[in-house]
Write a protein that holds these residues in place. Structure first.
Motif, PDB file in Angstrom:
ATOM      1  N   GLU A 122       0.833  -1.193   0.000  1.00 17.65           N
ATOM      2  CA  GLU A 122       0.000   0.000   0.000  1.00 17.65           C
ATOM      3  C   GLU A 122       0.871   1.248   0.000  1.00 17.65           C
ATOM      4  OE1 GLU A 122      -2.606  -0.199   3.348  1.00 17.65           O
ATOM      5  OE2 GLU A 122      -3.799  -1.843   2.520  1.00 17.65           O
ATOM      6  N   LEU A 123       0.473   2.223  -0.789  1.00 17.36           N
ATOM      7  CA  LEU A 123       1.255   3.455  -0.930  1.00 17.36           C
ATOM      8  C   LEU A 123       1.162   4.307   0.338  1.00 17.36           C
ATOM      9  CD1 LEU A 123       2.918   5.217  -2.928  1.00 17.36           C
ATOM     10  CD2 LEU A 123       0.763   6.364  -3.515  1.00 17.36           C
ATOM     11  N   VAL A 124       2.326   4.673   0.883  1.00 18.85           N
ATOM     12  CA  VAL A 124       2.351   5.510   2.085  1.00 18.85           C
ATOM     13  C   VAL A 124       3.112   6.824   1.867  1.00 18.85           C
ATOM     14  CG1 VAL A 124       2.078   3.612   3.721  1.00 18.85           C
ATOM     15  CG2 VAL A 124       4.379   4.270   2.958  1.00 18.85           C
ATOM     16  N   TYR A 125       3.930   6.865   0.811  1.00 18.17           N
ATOM     17  CA  TYR A 125       4.665   8.104   0.535  1.00 18.17           C
ATOM     18  C   TYR A 125       4.825   8.279  -0.966  1.00 18.17           C
ATOM     19  CZ  TYR A 125       8.216  11.761   0.567  1.00 18.17           C
ATOM     20  OH  TYR A 125       8.885  12.937   0.366  1.00 18.17           O
ATOM     21  N   HIS A 126       4.473   9.476  -1.433  1.00 19.79           N
ATOM     22  CA  HIS A 126       4.655   9.831  -2.843  1.00 19.79           C
ATOM     23  C   HIS A 126       5.074  11.289  -2.861  1.00 19.79           C
ATOM     24  CE1 HIS A 126       2.842  11.023  -6.931  1.00 19.79           C
ATOM     25  NE2 HIS A 126       3.975  10.367  -7.163  1.00 19.79           N
ATOM     26  N   GLY A 169      18.340  14.061   1.157  1.00 18.67           N
ATOM     27  CA  GLY A 169      17.394  12.952   1.141  1.00 18.67           C
ATOM     28  C   GLY A 169      16.462  12.980   2.334  1.00 18.67           C
ATOM     29  N   ARG A 170      16.325  14.135   2.966  1.00 18.45           N
ATOM     30  CA  ARG A 170      15.609  14.250   4.238  1.00 18.45           C
ATOM     31  C   ARG A 170      14.162  13.773   4.150  1.00 18.45           C
ATOM     32  NH1 ARG A 170      12.266  17.953   6.695  1.00 18.45           N
ATOM     33  NH2 ARG A 170      12.433  18.113   8.976  1.00 18.45           N
ATOM     34  N   ASP A 171      13.407  14.244   3.156  1.00 16.34           N
ATOM     35  CA  ASP A 171      11.980  13.906   3.094  1.00 16.34           C
ATOM     36  C   ASP A 171      11.757  12.407   2.920  1.00 16.34           C
ATOM     37  OD1 ASP A 171      10.212  16.747   2.238  1.00 16.34           O
ATOM     38  OD2 ASP A 171      12.388  16.771   2.278  1.00 16.34           O
ATOM     39  N   LEU A 172      12.482  11.826   1.974  1.00 19.89           N
ATOM     40  CA  LEU A 172      12.319  10.393   1.726  1.00 19.89           C
ATOM     41  C   LEU A 172      12.851   9.574   2.895  1.00 19.89           C
ATOM     42  CD1 LEU A 172      11.447   8.114  -0.123  1.00 19.89           C
ATOM     43  CD2 LEU A 172      13.633   8.331  -1.341  1.00 19.89           C
ATOM     44  N   SER A 173      13.954  10.004   3.493  1.00 22.10           N
ATOM     45  CA  SER A 173      14.521   9.278   4.629  1.00 22.10           C
ATOM     46  C   SER A 173      13.565   9.236   5.813  1.00 22.10           C
ATOM     47  CB  SER A 173      15.848   9.913   5.064  1.00 22.10           C
ATOM     48  OG  SER A 173      16.838   9.759   4.065  1.00 22.10           O
ATOM     49  N   ASP A 220      12.209   5.853   7.472  1.00 23.35           N
ATOM     50  CA  ASP A 220      12.402   5.556   8.894  1.00 23.35           C
ATOM     51  C   ASP A 220      11.076   5.179   9.549  1.00 23.35           C
ATOM     52  OD1 ASP A 220      15.129   6.012   8.832  1.00 23.35           O
ATOM     53  OD2 ASP A 220      14.950   8.126   9.394  1.00 23.35           O
ATOM     54  N   CYS A 221      10.022   5.909   9.191  1.00 19.06           N
ATOM     55  CA  CYS A 221       8.706   5.621   9.774  1.00 19.06           C
ATOM     56  C   CYS A 221       8.202   4.245   9.345  1.00 19.06           C
ATOM     57  CB  CYS A 221       7.702   6.700   9.356  1.00 19.06           C
ATOM     58  SG  CYS A 221       7.959   8.309  10.124  1.00 19.06           S
ATOM     59  N   VAL A 222       8.304   3.949   8.064  1.00 21.93           N
ATOM     60  CA  VAL A 222       7.800   2.675   7.552  1.00 21.93           C
ATOM     61  C   VAL A 222       8.547   1.499   8.164  1.00 21.93           C
ATOM     62  CG1 VAL A 222       7.674   1.223   5.489  1.00 21.93           C
ATOM     63  CG2 VAL A 222       6.910   3.586   5.384  1.00 21.93           C
ATOM     64  N   LEU A 223       9.864   1.581   8.212  1.00 19.43           N
ATOM     65  CA  LEU A 223      10.663   0.461   8.697  1.00 19.43           C
ATOM     66  C   LEU A 223      10.604   0.304  10.214  1.00 19.43           C
ATOM     67  CD1 LEU A 223      13.745   0.805   6.326  1.00 19.43           C
ATOM     68  CD2 LEU A 223      11.847  -0.821   6.173  1.00 19.43           C
ATOM     69  N   SER A 224      10.078   1.315  10.908  1.00 19.31           N
ATOM     70  CA  SER A 224       9.893   1.204  12.358  1.00 19.31           C
ATOM     71  C   SER A 224       8.417   1.067  12.709  1.00 19.31           C
ATOM     72  CB  SER A 224      10.489   2.432  13.063  1.00 19.31           C
ATOM     73  OG  SER A 224       9.843   3.620  12.641  1.00 19.31           O
ATOM     74  N   CYS A 225       7.604   0.793  11.678  1.00 16.69           N
ATOM     75  CA  CYS A 225       6.155   0.575  11.860  1.00 16.69           C
ATOM     76  C   CYS A 225       5.443   1.784  12.465  1.00 16.69           C
ATOM     77  CB  CYS A 225       5.908  -0.664  12.720  1.00 16.69           C
ATOM     78  SG  CYS A 225       6.576  -2.179  11.996  1.00 16.69           S
ATOM     79  N   VAL A 238       3.336   7.381   8.511  1.00 17.32           N
ATOM     80  CA  VAL A 238       4.053   8.363   7.702  1.00 17.32           C
ATOM     81  C   VAL A 238       3.208   9.624   7.597  1.00 17.32           C
ATOM     82  CG1 VAL A 238       5.055   8.856   5.437  1.00 17.32           C
ATOM     83  CG2 VAL A 238       5.188   6.544   6.388  1.00 17.32           C
ATOM     84  N   CYS A 239       3.837  10.772   7.756  1.00 17.14           N
ATOM     85  CA  CYS A 239       3.125  12.047   7.652  1.00 17.14           C
ATOM     86  C   CYS A 239       2.485  12.168   6.266  1.00 17.14           C
ATOM     87  CB  CYS A 239       4.091  13.209   7.882  1.00 17.14           C
ATOM     88  SG  CYS A 239       3.317  14.832   7.746  1.00 17.14           S
ATOM     89  N   THR A 240       1.249  12.581   6.230  1.00 17.61           N
ATOM     90  CA  THR A 240       0.522  12.680   4.954  1.00 17.61           C
ATOM     91  C   THR A 240       0.757  14.011   4.245  1.00 17.61           C
ATOM     92  OG1 THR A 240      -1.449  13.442   6.132  1.00 17.61           O
ATOM     93  CG2 THR A 240      -1.270  11.077   5.694  1.00 17.61           C
ATOM     94  N   LEU A 241       1.433  14.956   4.916  1.00 15.50           N
ATOM     95  CA  LEU A 241       1.792  16.223   4.267  1.00 15.50           C
ATOM     96  C   LEU A 241       3.102  16.000   3.508  1.00 15.50           C
ATOM     97  CD1 LEU A 241       0.980  18.782   7.109  1.00 15.50           C
ATOM     98  CD2 LEU A 241      -0.416  18.203   5.109  1.00 15.50           C
TER      99      LEU A 241
END
Length: 243
Positions: free
Chosen positions: A191-195, A211-215, A219-224, A227-230
């Motif tokens: 499921e898409l969580v970041y675009h 790479g701050r935004d993607l990182s 970090d959020c995804v891999l630590s369960c 992810v911020c929706t903004l």
């Protein structure tokens, strides 16, 4: 008589057709130091030209968060292997990047994309890059050159060729680079969580590549963590669609 320099527009512009008058203002006339036998001073015309090279800036369009990752089946020019979405099923997260060889926005981030991918792949992230550009208009983005690019920059991820451009359309990709981060919970589909963007750095500004935004999203995804929706859209060259 002293030599003088003047604009052609002050001499001939009133006698020129309207279409040529703007050109006349950019032409200077300088008398030559050499005199002819008839005591006339031959003129030398000096023109000054300027060229501006622009890249078409395109923002990634809105794609619904929570949507499923589209199926794909694409070849990897470097190895000849065909990759499918199901090949990444064992991983908790999948980063799909639409890139190409020639785009200055991709070139600006390329080394840091490799660095970021190496770092997070060790933490369990799956990464795949796709080029969907038309080789009819941009042959430098063709599979032969993709293989050379992947080898030269030591891509740790497969770099796939979307010849039909159907995969780009299925994802809703419109520019390079463009990033789609999917998460997977157990047997549920990706499921898409970041675009969004890699960071705020662009070839035209002085901001450092971090790479701050993607990182932060990774970090959020891999630590369960959620992810911020903004999310700021990615900015790059438009995908070069078939003519």
């Amino acid at each position: 008589m002293a030599a003088t320099t003047c604009s052609l527009s002050s001499i001939a512009s009133p006698f020129l057709p309207q279409a040529f008058r703007s050109v006349a203002t950019r032409i200077q006339i300088t008398p030559s130091p050499c005199l002819s036998k008839m005591r006339f001073q031959p003129f030398r015309l000096r023109t000054r030209r300027s060229f501006v090279i622009r890249c078409a800036r395109t923002e990634s369009k809105v794609v619904t968060l929570g949507s499923r990752a589209p199926d794909f089946e694409l070849p990897e020019p470097l190895t000849g292997k065909v990759w499918k979405l199901e090949d990444f099923e064992p991983y908790p997260a999948l980063l799909v990047m639409f890139i190409c060889n020639h785009c200055p926005f991709v070139i600006h981030l390329k080394k840091d994309i490799v660095k970021l991918s190496n770092f997070y792949m060790k933490k369990g992230l799956a990464v795949v890059a796709i080029s969907s550009n038309s080789v009819a208009t941009h042959p430098q983005d063709g599979p032969e050159f993709m293989a050379e690019e992947a080898k030269a920059f030591n891509y740790p991820f497969p770099y796939l060729y979307d010849e039909s451009q159907e995969v780009a359309r299925d994802f809703g990709a419109v520019c390079t680079p463009e990033f789609f981060l999917f998460k997977k919970d157990g047997r549920r589909p990706f499921e898409l969580v970041y675009h969004g963007q890699f960071d705020d750095s662009r070839p035209s500004n002085s901001k450092p590549v971090t790479g701050r935004d993607l990182s932060l999203a990774l970090d959020c995804v891999l630590s369960c963590q959620p992810v911020c929706t903004l999310q700021k859209p990615s900015v790059g060259c438009s995908i070069k669609w078939h003519p």
